[in-house]
Scaffold this motif. Structure first.
Motif, PDB file in Angstrom:
ATOM      1  N   TRP A 222      10.968 -14.736  11.275  1.00  9.04           N
ATOM      2  CA  TRP A 222      11.925 -13.876  12.088  1.00  9.04           C
ATOM      3  C   TRP A 222      13.283 -14.445  11.980  1.00  9.04           C
ATOM      4  CZ3 TRP A 222      13.601  -9.464  13.450  1.00  9.04           C
ATOM      5  CH2 TRP A 222      14.551  -9.283  14.314  1.00  9.04           C
ATOM      6  N   THR A 223      13.416 -15.744  11.831  1.00 12.69           N
ATOM      7  CA  THR A 223      14.749 -16.326  11.736  1.00 12.69           C
ATOM      8  C   THR A 223      15.119 -16.006  10.455  1.00 12.69           C
ATOM      9  OG1 THR A 223      14.304 -18.050  13.238  1.00 12.69           O
ATOM     10  CG2 THR A 223      16.042 -18.505  11.890  1.00 12.69           C
ATOM     11  N   VAL A 224      14.294 -16.171   9.579  1.00  8.77           N
ATOM     12  CA  VAL A 224      14.873 -15.875   7.950  1.00  8.77           C
ATOM     13  C   VAL A 224      15.141 -14.394   7.746  1.00  8.77           C
ATOM     14  CG1 VAL A 224      14.110 -15.803   5.552  1.00  8.77           C
ATOM     15  CG2 VAL A 224      13.695 -17.843   7.049  1.00  8.77           C
ATOM     16  N   CYS A 225      14.347 -13.429   8.417  1.00  5.91           N
ATOM     17  CA  CYS A 225      14.729 -12.141   8.313  1.00  5.91           C
ATOM     18  C   CYS A 225      15.795 -11.646   9.077  1.00  5.91           C
ATOM     19  CB  CYS A 225      13.331 -11.431   9.065  1.00  5.91           C
ATOM     20  SG  CYS A 225      11.978 -11.409   8.296  1.00  5.91           S
ATOM     21  N   ARG A 226      16.357 -12.401  10.205  1.00  9.54           N
ATOM     22  CA  ARG A 226      17.421 -11.945  10.856  1.00  9.54           C
ATOM     23  C   ARG A 226      18.685 -12.498   9.941  1.00  9.54           C
ATOM     24  NH1 ARG A 226      18.332 -13.549  16.930  1.00  9.54           N
ATOM     25  NH2 ARG A 226      19.936 -12.172  16.488  1.00  9.54           N
ATOM     26  N   VAL A 227      18.662 -13.340   9.055  1.00 10.12           N
ATOM     27  CA  VAL A 227      19.555 -13.924   8.285  1.00 10.12           C
ATOM     28  C   VAL A 227      19.643 -12.946   6.988  1.00 10.12           C
ATOM     29  CG1 VAL A 227      20.506 -16.013   6.830  1.00 10.12           C
ATOM     30  CG2 VAL A 227      19.552 -16.242   9.011  1.00 10.12           C
ATOM     31  N   LYS A 228      18.608 -12.880   6.443  1.00 11.46           N
ATOM     32  CA  LYS A 228      18.467 -11.934   5.143  1.00 11.46           C
ATOM     33  C   LYS A 228      18.770 -10.637   5.438  1.00 11.46           C
ATOM     34  CE  LYS A 228      15.819 -11.833   0.791  1.00 11.46           C
ATOM     35  NZ  LYS A 228      14.766 -12.447   0.274  1.00 11.46           N
ATOM     36  N   TYR A 229      18.431  -9.973   6.402  1.00 13.62           N
ATOM     37  CA  TYR A 229      18.523  -8.695   6.127  1.00 13.62           C
ATOM     38  C   TYR A 229      19.662  -8.373   7.420  1.00 13.62           C
ATOM     39  CZ  TYR A 229      13.916  -8.910   4.015  1.00 13.62           C
ATOM     40  OH  TYR A 229      12.809  -9.138   3.109  1.00 13.62           O
ATOM     41  N   ASP A 230      20.230  -9.091   7.996  1.00 18.17           N
ATOM     42  CA  ASP A 230      21.384  -9.058   8.842  1.00 18.17           C
ATOM     43  C   ASP A 230      20.757  -8.246  10.228  1.00 18.17           C
ATOM     44  OD1 ASP A 230      23.824  -9.421  10.076  1.00 18.17           O
ATOM     45  OD2 ASP A 230      24.644  -7.492   9.072  1.00 18.17           O
ATOM     46  N   LEU A 231      19.856  -8.548  10.911  1.00 18.11           N
ATOM     47  CA  LEU A 231      19.146  -7.799  11.807  1.00 18.11           C
ATOM     48  C   LEU A 231      19.592  -8.506  13.397  1.00 18.11           C
ATOM     49  CD1 LEU A 231      15.629  -7.741  10.582  1.00 18.11           C
ATOM     50  CD2 LEU A 231      17.274  -6.267  10.254  1.00 18.11           C
ATOM     51  N   ASP A 232      19.686  -7.752  14.128  1.00 17.92           N
ATOM     52  CA  ASP A 232      20.064  -8.185  15.603  1.00 17.92           C
ATOM     53  C   ASP A 232      18.965  -8.493  16.501  1.00 17.92           C
ATOM     54  OD1 ASP A 232      19.477  -5.713  16.572  1.00 17.92           O
ATOM     55  OD2 ASP A 232      21.687  -4.973  16.347  1.00 17.92           O
ATOM     56  N   SER A 233      19.038  -8.791  17.424  1.00 17.14           N
ATOM     57  CA  SER A 233      17.785  -9.138  18.662  1.00 17.14           C
ATOM     58  C   SER A 233      17.083  -7.975  18.886  1.00 17.14           C
ATOM     59  CB  SER A 233      18.312 -10.073  19.818  1.00 17.14           C
ATOM     60  OG  SER A 233      19.308  -9.366  20.710  1.00 17.14           O
ATOM     61  N   THR A 234      17.931  -6.774  19.063  1.00 17.10           N
ATOM     62  CA  THR A 234      17.482  -5.533  19.528  1.00 17.10           C
ATOM     63  C   THR A 234      16.489  -4.713  18.305  1.00 17.10           C
ATOM     64  OG1 THR A 234      19.466  -4.191  19.198  1.00 17.10           O
ATOM     65  CG2 THR A 234      19.048  -5.241  21.282  1.00 17.10           C
ATOM     66  N   TYR A 235      16.468  -5.230  17.233  1.00 24.46           N
ATOM     67  CA  TYR A 235      15.578  -4.560  16.054  1.00 24.46           C
ATOM     68  C   TYR A 235      14.138  -4.192  16.429  1.00 24.46           C
ATOM     69  CZ  TYR A 235      14.143  -3.537  11.260  1.00 24.46           C
ATOM     70  OH  TYR A 235      13.461  -2.574  10.252  1.00 24.46           O
ATOM     71  N   ASN A 236      13.901  -2.827  16.129  1.00 29.49           N
ATOM     72  CA  ASN A 236      12.433  -2.722  16.537  1.00 29.49           C
ATOM     73  C   ASN A 236      11.704  -1.807  15.439  1.00 29.49           C
ATOM     74  OD1 ASN A 236      13.864  -0.216  16.667  1.00 29.49           O
ATOM     75  ND2 ASN A 236      13.702   0.124  18.970  1.00 29.49           N
TER      76      ASN A 236
END
Length: 346
Positions: free
Chosen positions: A189-203
């Motif tokens: 999940w940490t890599v996904c946040r960095v790679k795809y520019d996701l925030d904590s509310t992504y669902n």
């Protein structure tokens, strides 16, 4: 040659997930054929083989479509990610309060096996690594203990109930919990946040699953995750194929045991009765029913296990494909991400 090229383009997903379950169901359907017509139907001519192959492949696709609906929307991937997004605080993860979305079916399941093993506590899972260095537990307490076979056998009636009922009504009786390996899911999940520019509310977890699968496929020639996915599809298809064959054999057994009912129905519907091949087999129809019922349960168990294996290896292969991102993120001293201080990251 054209026929060879067609079969050469079939992938392992087509062969395991569609063709093999279709062959099993087609074999059961052929047991309905009259004895004097069996040789005609199964003649080795190219045209007959081609037609049977196409029908079998089509049956396999129908089986997979039915199986996908019977399995429902799996929550293993979503809940594994959500566990780290919310640090275990999401109400969706309260499995004690919301163990199912079908309480009546789950009530029967829980009564069949009231002593189901306690589920892993999510707070304990997130706090792995946060214990004090002075751990007073003994070595014996840290050795994994396998469940006795007697305790496992007590769960068979309840799980057999799930295997049959979920195939009939096409719902999941019990919700999926997160993976037991919280570290791998958290780092993914940490890599996904960095790679795809996701925030904590992504669902949009379905889209994220597709993104990760495409990323793994583009970086690796042979992925263990996709191998487990193919095996999962195979077990899922065989589960429904064996269940359908079981239902078919039950009707054949009833017809064999109650000829008066068959005679009445054939007269009413204006159909000439025939003697199917199943009546002349060396084993009884009810023995075949028992075998199909057993395989229905076994393949249901296998597809449950391989679903978790697929998700776990998808996370692992995704991390391997993005090692550089993971290393860069771990070298940063400060980050606005509040999850960096969570125990699973350490």
């Amino acid at each position: 040659m054209p026929l060879g090229r067609v079969f050469g383009d079939l992938s392992v997903f087509d062969l395991l997930g569609n063709f093999v379950p279709g062959v099993v169901l087609m074999g059961s359907v052929l047991l309905l054929v009259p004895s004097d017509r069996l040789e005609e139907v199964t003649s080795p001519s190219l045209a007959v083989v081609l037609v049977l192959g196409v029908i079998t492949f089509a049956l396999g696709h129908l089986i997979q479509s039915y199986a996908a609906r019977a399995v429902g929307q799996r929550e293993t991937f979503r809940n594994s990610i959500l566990l780290h997004q919310s640090l275990g605080r999401s109400p969706v993860l309260n499995f004690d309060t919301n163990p199912t979305v079908h309480p009546r079916l789950y009530g029967i399941y829980s009564r069949l096996h009231p002593n189901e093993p306690a589920e892993r506590n999510l707070d304990d899972a997130l706090n792995v690594g946060s214990k004090s260095e002075e751990d007073t537990s003994s070595v014996d307490d840290q050795i994994p203990k396998s469940e006795p076979i007697t305790d496992r056998s007590k769960r068979i009636p309840a799980r057999f109930y799930r295997a049959i009922i979920e195939a009939i009504v096409m719902v999941r009786i019990k919700r999926d919990r997160p993976l037991s390996d919280v570290t791998v899911a958290g780092k993914a999940w940490t890599v996904c946040r960095v790679k795809y520019d996701l925030d904590s509310t992504y669902n949009e977890y379905g889209d994220l699953l597709h993104l990760m699968s495409s990323d793994v496929e583009s970086h690796t020639q042979s992925s263990r995750a996709f191998r487990f996915q193919a095996l999962r599809n195979f077990h899922r298809g065989m589960w429904i194929s064996c269940y359908s064959s079981f239902v078919l054999m039950v009707f054949i057994g009833i017809a064999q045991s109650c000829p008066r009912i068959v005679s009445f129905l054939s007269t009413t519907l204006g159909i000439e009765p025939w003697r199917p091949v199943a009546f002349d087999l060396w084993m009884s129809v009810w023995t075949i029913c028992l075998g199909y019922a057993l395989f229905t349960y076994l393949f249901w168990e296998l597809k449950e296990d391989y679903e978790e294996e697929f998700i776990e290896y998808l996370f692992t292969d995704f991390l391997v494909a993005n090692t550089a991102l993971l290393e860069d993120d771990s070298n940063e001293n400060e980050s606005p991400d509040p999850q960096r201080n969570s125990p699973w990251y350490q």
